[in-house]
Every structure is written in C-alpha cells, then in structure tokens.
Write a protein that holds these residues in place. Structure first.
Motif, PDB file in Angstrom:
ATOM      1  N   THR A 146      28.544 -15.606  69.592  1.00 26.74           N
ATOM      2  CA  THR A 146      27.449 -15.337  69.713  1.00 26.74           C
ATOM      3  C   THR A 146      26.672 -16.179  68.360  1.00 26.74           C
ATOM      4  O   THR A 146      25.653 -16.154  67.639  1.00 26.74           O
ATOM      5  CB  THR A 146      27.469 -14.032  68.100  1.00 26.74           C
ATOM      6  OG1 THR A 146      28.502 -14.627  67.523  1.00 26.74           O
ATOM      7  CG2 THR A 146      28.233 -13.409  69.001  1.00 26.74           C
ATOM      8  N   GLY A 147      26.837 -17.590  68.433  1.00 28.79           N
ATOM      9  CA  GLY A 147      26.312 -18.778  67.672  1.00 28.79           C
ATOM     10  C   GLY A 147      25.810 -18.057  65.989  1.00 28.79           C
ATOM     11  O   GLY A 147      26.837 -17.576  66.015  1.00 28.79           O
ATOM     12  N   ASP A 148      24.385 -18.692  65.561  1.00 26.07           N
ATOM     13  CA  ASP A 148      24.477 -17.354  64.604  1.00 26.07           C
ATOM     14  C   ASP A 148      23.782 -16.666  64.402  1.00 26.07           C
ATOM     15  O   ASP A 148      22.941 -15.908  63.336  1.00 26.07           O
ATOM     16  CB  ASP A 148      23.932 -18.230  63.577  1.00 26.07           C
ATOM     17  CG  ASP A 148      24.632 -19.889  63.723  1.00 26.07           C
ATOM     18  OD1 ASP A 148      26.161 -20.130  63.479  1.00 26.07           O
ATOM     19  OD2 ASP A 148      23.723 -20.733  62.538  1.00 26.07           O
ATOM     20  N   THR A 149      23.791 -15.537  65.805  1.00 24.46           N
ATOM     21  CA  THR A 149      23.137 -13.776  65.909  1.00 24.46           C
ATOM     22  C   THR A 149      23.688 -13.178  65.302  1.00 24.46           C
ATOM     23  O   THR A 149      22.842 -12.112  65.027  1.00 24.46           O
ATOM     24  CB  THR A 149      22.863 -13.801  67.262  1.00 24.46           C
ATOM     25  OG1 THR A 149      22.226 -15.133  68.086  1.00 24.46           O
ATOM     26  CG2 THR A 149      22.124 -12.477  67.828  1.00 24.46           C
ATOM     27  N   THR A 187      31.545 -16.427  66.595  1.00 27.02           N
ATOM     28  CA  THR A 187      31.003 -16.255  65.227  1.00 27.02           C
ATOM     29  C   THR A 187      30.889 -18.098  65.621  1.00 27.02           C
ATOM     30  O   THR A 187      31.858 -18.992  65.532  1.00 27.02           O
ATOM     31  CB  THR A 187      30.549 -15.989  64.240  1.00 27.02           C
ATOM     32  OG1 THR A 187      31.815 -16.373  63.605  1.00 27.02           O
ATOM     33  CG2 THR A 187      30.866 -14.293  65.131  1.00 27.02           C
ATOM     34  N   GLY A 188      29.463 -18.436  65.309  1.00 26.64           N
ATOM     35  CA  GLY A 188      28.981 -19.962  64.944  1.00 26.64           C
ATOM     36  C   GLY A 188      29.610 -20.641  63.356  1.00 26.64           C
ATOM     37  O   GLY A 188      30.281 -21.655  63.141  1.00 26.64           O
ATOM     38  N   HIS A 189      30.362 -19.361  62.494  1.00 27.80           N
ATOM     39  CA  HIS A 189      30.951 -20.006  60.979  1.00 27.80           C
ATOM     40  C   HIS A 189      31.401 -18.658  61.005  1.00 27.80           C
ATOM     41  O   HIS A 189      31.026 -17.476  61.220  1.00 27.80           O
ATOM     42  CB  HIS A 189      29.640 -20.491  60.137  1.00 27.80           C
ATOM     43  CG  HIS A 189      28.802 -21.188  60.842  1.00 27.80           C
ATOM     44  ND1 HIS A 189      28.448 -22.095  59.995  1.00 27.80           N
ATOM     45  CD2 HIS A 189      27.587 -21.178  61.133  1.00 27.80           C
ATOM     46  CE1 HIS A 189      27.559 -22.879  60.616  1.00 27.80           C
ATOM     47  NE2 HIS A 189      26.853 -22.115  61.190  1.00 27.80           N
ATOM     48  N   GLY A 190      32.750 -19.125  59.857  1.00 25.79           N
ATOM     49  CA  GLY A 190      33.421 -17.805  59.689  1.00 25.79           C
ATOM     50  C   GLY A 190      34.284 -17.372  60.639  1.00 25.79           C
ATOM     51  O   GLY A 190      35.133 -17.755  61.717  1.00 25.79           O
ATOM     52  N   THR A 191      35.247 -16.026  60.399  1.00 21.73           N
ATOM     53  CA  THR A 191      35.562 -15.693  60.849  1.00 21.73           C
ATOM     54  C   THR A 191      35.157 -14.407  62.249  1.00 21.73           C
ATOM     55  O   THR A 191      33.976 -13.968  62.032  1.00 21.73           O
ATOM     56  CB  THR A 191      36.501 -14.098  60.159  1.00 21.73           C
ATOM     57  OG1 THR A 191      36.631 -14.751  59.156  1.00 21.73           O
ATOM     58  CG2 THR A 191      37.672 -13.876  60.465  1.00 21.73           C
ATOM     59  N   SER A 192      36.153 -13.884  63.447  1.00 18.28           N
ATOM     60  CA  SER A 192      35.645 -13.314  64.470  1.00 18.28           C
ATOM     61  C   SER A 192      35.897 -12.114  64.122  1.00 18.28           C
ATOM     62  O   SER A 192      36.364 -11.817  62.585  1.00 18.28           O
ATOM     63  CB  SER A 192      36.854 -13.995  65.248  1.00 18.28           C
ATOM     64  OG  SER A 192      36.333 -15.322  66.004  1.00 18.28           O
ATOM     65  N   THR A 193      35.628 -11.256  65.087  1.00 21.06           N
ATOM     66  CA  THR A 193      35.110  -9.830  64.787  1.00 21.06           C
ATOM     67  C   THR A 193      35.439  -8.840  65.702  1.00 21.06           C
ATOM     68  O   THR A 193      35.284  -9.788  67.161  1.00 21.06           O
ATOM     69  CB  THR A 193      34.138  -9.412  64.324  1.00 21.06           C
ATOM     70  OG1 THR A 193      33.811  -8.044  63.648  1.00 21.06           O
ATOM     71  CG2 THR A 193      32.351 -10.023  64.827  1.00 21.06           C
ATOM     72  N   THR A 194      34.827  -7.547  65.827  1.00 19.86           N
ATOM     73  CA  THR A 194      35.014  -6.992  67.259  1.00 19.86           C
ATOM     74  C   THR A 194      33.183  -6.211  67.686  1.00 19.86           C
ATOM     75  O   THR A 194      32.762  -6.619  66.449  1.00 19.86           O
ATOM     76  CB  THR A 194      35.880  -6.116  67.862  1.00 19.86           C
ATOM     77  OG1 THR A 194      35.578  -5.015  66.640  1.00 19.86           O
ATOM     78  CG2 THR A 194      37.158  -7.178  67.688  1.00 19.86           C
ATOM     79  N   ILE A 195      32.838  -6.302  68.447  1.00 26.12           N
ATOM     80  CA  ILE A 195      31.638  -5.577  68.218  1.00 26.12           C
ATOM     81  C   ILE A 195      31.775  -4.486  67.721  1.00 26.12           C
ATOM     82  O   ILE A 195      30.820  -3.410  67.961  1.00 26.12           O
ATOM     83  CB  ILE A 195      30.839  -5.576  70.075  1.00 26.12           C
ATOM     84  CG1 ILE A 195      31.242  -7.026  70.783  1.00 26.12           C
ATOM     85  CG2 ILE A 195      30.319  -4.326  70.403  1.00 26.12           C
ATOM     86  CD1 ILE A 195      29.282  -6.991  70.225  1.00 26.12           C
ATOM     87  N   GLY A 196      33.419  -3.054  68.245  1.00 23.53           N
ATOM     88  CA  GLY A 196      33.233  -2.206  67.773  1.00 23.53           C
ATOM     89  C   GLY A 196      33.344  -1.721  66.460  1.00 23.53           C
ATOM     90  O   GLY A 196      32.619  -1.359  65.697  1.00 23.53           O
TER      91      GLY A 196
END
Length: 210
Positions: A146-149, A187-196
């Motif tokens: 997602t870059g910085d979106t 993501t472009g910075h920091g920790t990954s997450t999920t859509i949910g």
C-alpha cells in the motif's frame, strides 16, 4: 520451480517536502523467487537493495508514489540492474522535484497487471497521499502493498502539497477495503496489518479528518 516469496528490507534516510526534512525508515518489498523479482519502492540505499536481490534478475522497480524517500534510490538501482522504473504519470511533478534529469521508464495504470515469478500483481490507483499513488494487489500471495496510502491505524498523511484527505478516504474505501479481510497489508513504513483489522475504523478516520 522455486517458490514465490516476499522479502522485506528496511532502509533509512530522509523525507523532504514543502521546505521540511524528516528522518524516516522505509519498507522496501521484494517480490519474486530465486531467479527473478520486482522491487516495490527503491528507498534510500540502492546498494543495500541490490545486495538483498543477489543474483536475481530485477524485472522492474515499481514506485507506489514519488515522494523522495520512496524513489530516491531508484535511478541508481536501475543503473545497477538494468531494470525499468515504473511510476503513475500523475506523480510526474513530484518525481521531477527529486530527479529533474531522469524520467521514469514506464507508466503505471489502474488495472495494469505486472507478472513476476509467475505471480500477478494488479495496480490499483489510490490517489490522496499523492496524485499518482498506487497499491499493488497480489491475490495469489494474499497481500497488498500500500505504500503510504494505508497504514496500521489509518490513512497516510494528507497535510502536505499534492495530498487530499477526502481523496485518500475514497481510495481506501473503494479500492482497498473491498479486498478480502485476511489480505495482508504491507505498508511503506512501519508494521504490516490486514484489511480486516483496518476496515472497521473507516468512519473513525472520516470523523477524525473533519
């Protein structure tokens, strides 16, 4: 047949825009297998990215947007590897602020498919953080880059030039939160997450933006 994988590298440097400069750590994502790969966001350190690639053929350097911390090392990495730099044309003005004498080699467009190591990544145009911001959805990997979106905890920043809050909310709502809930968000910075994990907070972000 070697297995497709996602490699992750963190590089450090600065982000400059609108007369300010900040220290930042960026995520560099490498998608491919033992023979070939693409790089998503050549941030700060071309030599470190090239070392992580090893002897793999680099098929493309894909820019999620043209802020200098995401594209600063792209021309050097292209020179080292021969890979083309791909950017959405709506970010050409931002690109020229960092690289006035070097244009990208190709364009990104909504719905475009990039194939590497037999795996397809679909380009999603998601303006808001930047006019030409894109995300890359890899359905077979259950992932979106997602870059910085979109970050863990909310949308990317929209307080600087070329950015717009209602636009980023629309992009996230229409293009990202419609993906399967278990989709990993890299993501472009920091920790990954999920859509949910992020989807339930859309109204909170909208309220916070007013």
């Amino acid at each position: 047949m070697t297995t497709v994988r996602i490699d992750h590298l963190v590089t450090s440097g600065t982000f400059s825009l609108d007369g300010g400069t900040w220290d930042v750590d960026n995520n560099v994502w490498i998608v491919g297998h033992d023979s070939e790969a693409i790089v998503i966001d050549a941030a700060h350190d071309a030599q470190a990215i090239a070392q992580e690639l090893g002897d793999r053929v680099l098929r493309a350097i894909v820019c999620t947007h043209a802020h200098d911390d995401h594209v600063g090392a792209a021309p050097e990495l292209a020179a080292l590897t021969g890979a083309p730099i791909l950017l959405h044309p709506d970010d050409d003005a931002l690109w020229k602020q960092t690289h006035p004498d070097r244009t990208p080699d190709g364009s990104l467009a909504h719905g475009q498919r990039i194939t590497v190591a037999g795996t397809e990544l679909v380009v999603l145009h998601t303006p808001g953080h930047a006019p030409g911001a894109v995300c890359l959805h890899a359905p077979a990997l259950g992932s979106v880059f997602t870059g910085d979106t979109l970050f863990q905890g909310g949308p990317g920043a929209t307080g600087r030039s070329f950015a717009d809050f209602p636009t980023i909310i629309r992009s996230i709502r229409d293009e990202l939160l419609t993906l399967p809930p278990d989709t990993a968000v890299h993501t472009g910075h920091g920790t990954s997450t999920t859509i949910g994990a992020e989807a339930p907070h859309l109204q909170e972000w909208i309220d916070r933006g007013h």
